[in-house]
Design a protein around this motif. Sequence first.
Motif, mmCIF file in Angstrom:
data_model
loop_
_atom_site.group_PDB
_atom_site.id
_atom_site.type_symbol
_atom_site.label_atom_id
_atom_site.label_comp_id
_atom_site.label_asym_id
_atom_site.label_seq_id
_atom_site.Cartn_x
_atom_site.Cartn_y
_atom_site.Cartn_z
ATOM 1 N N VAL A 263 -32.390 67.049 -17.129
ATOM 2 C CA VAL A 263 -33.139 68.283 -16.868
ATOM 3 C C VAL A 263 -34.479 67.968 -16.214
ATOM 4 N N TYR A 264 -35.173 66.966 -16.739
ATOM 5 C CA TYR A 264 -36.458 66.583 -16.144
ATOM 6 C C TYR A 264 -36.286 66.203 -14.672
ATOM 7 N N ILE A 265 -35.324 65.347 -14.381
ATOM 8 C CA ILE A 265 -35.126 64.882 -12.999
ATOM 9 C C ILE A 265 -34.717 66.038 -12.090
ATOM 10 N N ALA A 266 -33.843 66.914 -12.589
ATOM 11 C CA ALA A 266 -33.419 68.067 -11.794
ATOM 12 C C ALA A 266 -34.618 68.956 -11.466
ATOM 13 N N LEU A 267 -35.474 69.212 -12.445
ATOM 14 C CA LEU A 267 -36.661 70.037 -12.215
ATOM 15 C C LEU A 267 -37.611 69.375 -11.220
ATOM 16 N N ILE A 268 -37.780 68.061 -11.335
ATOM 17 C CA ILE A 268 -38.661 67.341 -10.418
ATOM 18 C C ILE A 268 -38.144 67.433 -8.983
ATOM 19 N N VAL A 269 -36.847 67.248 -8.808
ATOM 20 C CA VAL A 269 -36.262 67.312 -7.467
ATOM 21 C C VAL A 269 -36.379 68.718 -6.887
ATOM 22 N N LEU A 271 -38.432 71.266 -7.742
ATOM 23 C CA LEU A 271 -39.816 71.674 -7.505
ATOM 24 C C LEU A 271 -40.420 70.929 -6.318
ATOM 25 N N SER A 272 -40.123 69.630 -6.202
ATOM 26 C CA SER A 272 -40.655 68.848 -5.077
ATOM 27 C C SER A 272 -40.112 69.374 -3.754
ATOM 28 N N ALA A 273 -38.816 69.659 -3.717
ATOM 29 C CA ALA A 273 -38.211 70.179 -2.484
ATOM 30 C C ALA A 273 -38.825 71.528 -2.115
ATOM 31 N N PHE A 274 -39.030 72.381 -3.110
ATOM 32 C CA PHE A 274 -39.635 73.693 -2.845
ATOM 33 C C PHE A 274 -41.036 73.548 -2.265
ATOM 34 N N ILE A 275 -41.832 72.660 -2.852
ATOM 35 C CA ILE A 275 -43.214 72.483 -2.400
ATOM 36 C C ILE A 275 -43.249 71.953 -0.969
ATOM 37 N N ILE A 276 -42.430 70.950 -0.673
ATOM 38 C CA ILE A 276 -42.414 70.357 0.674
ATOM 39 C C ILE A 276 -41.993 71.389 1.716
ATOM 40 N N VAL A 277 -40.923 72.108 1.436
ATOM 41 C CA VAL A 277 -40.424 73.109 2.386
ATOM 42 C C VAL A 277 -41.450 74.218 2.577
ATOM 43 N N HIS A 278 -42.072 74.652 1.478
ATOM 44 C CA HIS A 278 -43.038 75.749 1.563
ATOM 45 C C HIS A 278 -44.268 75.335 2.373
ATOM 46 N N ILE A 279 -44.751 74.126 2.159
ATOM 47 C CA ILE A 279 -45.918 73.643 2.892
ATOM 48 C C ILE A 279 -45.607 73.488 4.380
ATOM 49 N N ARG A 280 -44.430 72.995 4.689
ATOM 50 C CA ARG A 280 -44.067 72.769 6.093
ATOM 51 C C ARG A 280 -43.878 74.065 6.864
ATOM 52 N N ASN A 281 -43.505 75.134 6.179
ATOM 53 C CA ASN A 281 -43.169 76.387 6.866
ATOM 54 C C ASN A 281 -44.234 77.467 6.707
#
Length: 289
Positions: A263-269, A271-281
Amino acid sequence: MKCVRSVLCICIQNIRKWTYDYRVWIIAALLFFVCFDNSASLGELARFYGVRSTLWYFPFAYMSFHIKIIVTFPLVLLMCSAPFADANSLFIITRAGRTKWICGQLIYITLASAIYYLFIFACSVVTAMPYAEFSNEWGGLLPTIAYNNQITSNIVRNNFIVVSGRVLRCFTPLSACWFTFLLSWLNGTVLGLIICACNVAFHRKYIGCGIAGFLIVLSGFFEQEGMGWYRYIRFSPVSWTTLDRVDVGGMTEYPSFYYCIAVYIALIVILSAFIIVHIRNSSLEKEVF
C-alpha cells in the motif's frame, strides 16, 4: 548521468537550507525532548526493577498512540511547503527544466523522511545510554514492562512507554529497529507526497496539511481497541509505523507486513506520478510561487 546529477543537486540544495530553517531546529529539539523523556522513564523503571535497559527501544519509542501523534505531527511542519520553492527556484527550473526540478523535490521528500526517522533512532540510542547495556538483546527491562503494564503505569507518572510482548517474541532488537524504521520512512514519504500533491492541485497549503493532520489524528482512534475501530486499522497507514499494529505470522487481525509495504509503495507511485504530470502540464508560476 547528467540528469541524475541535476536531480540530486536539487535535492541536496533543499537539505542545505536546513542550517538556517528555524522549523528544522524546533522539530529537532522537540524530537530529542520526547526521546529524552522516554529514556528518563525507562531509567526510573530500570532503577525500580533493578535491571538494565537496552539501547534498542526505538521500536517502542512511539508505540503509544499519544506519542505517535506527537512524533508524526512535526513531519507535517517539515513538509508543509512542498514543493519547496524560493527565490532561486525559477532560475533552477529555467536551467534544469520542470521535470528534473520536481523529481528533485520528490527525492528530497523521500530523503527528508528517512533523515527524520534516523534522527529519532539516533536520539533514542543516545538518550538511553546512561541506563542501557551494550548488547544485541532485549535486556531485562522491556520484557518486564511488557508483562507488567499495570504495575509500570503506577511506578512512573505520565508514562507513555508501551512495549509489545509479541514484538519481543517475533523480532530481534536490530530487526525490529529496521522494520520500524522502514515502515515509518514509507509512511513519512506518503504524508509528504500527500501534502505536495494537494499543494500543487489546490494552490492552498492548508489543505494538504489538513489532510495529513487528519490521517495522523485518525490513527489514534483506530488504535484504541476499546472503541471498536481497530478492525478498520488496515485503512490507517499512519498506524502501521509500529510493529504492534502489523500482523506477523497470521496471529492477529492486523494487516500483514507485505500488505502495508504494498500500500505504501502504491501510494508513493500514484502520488509521485500525479505530481509530475500536474507540474508538467500546468502554469508553474501558479503552482509553486
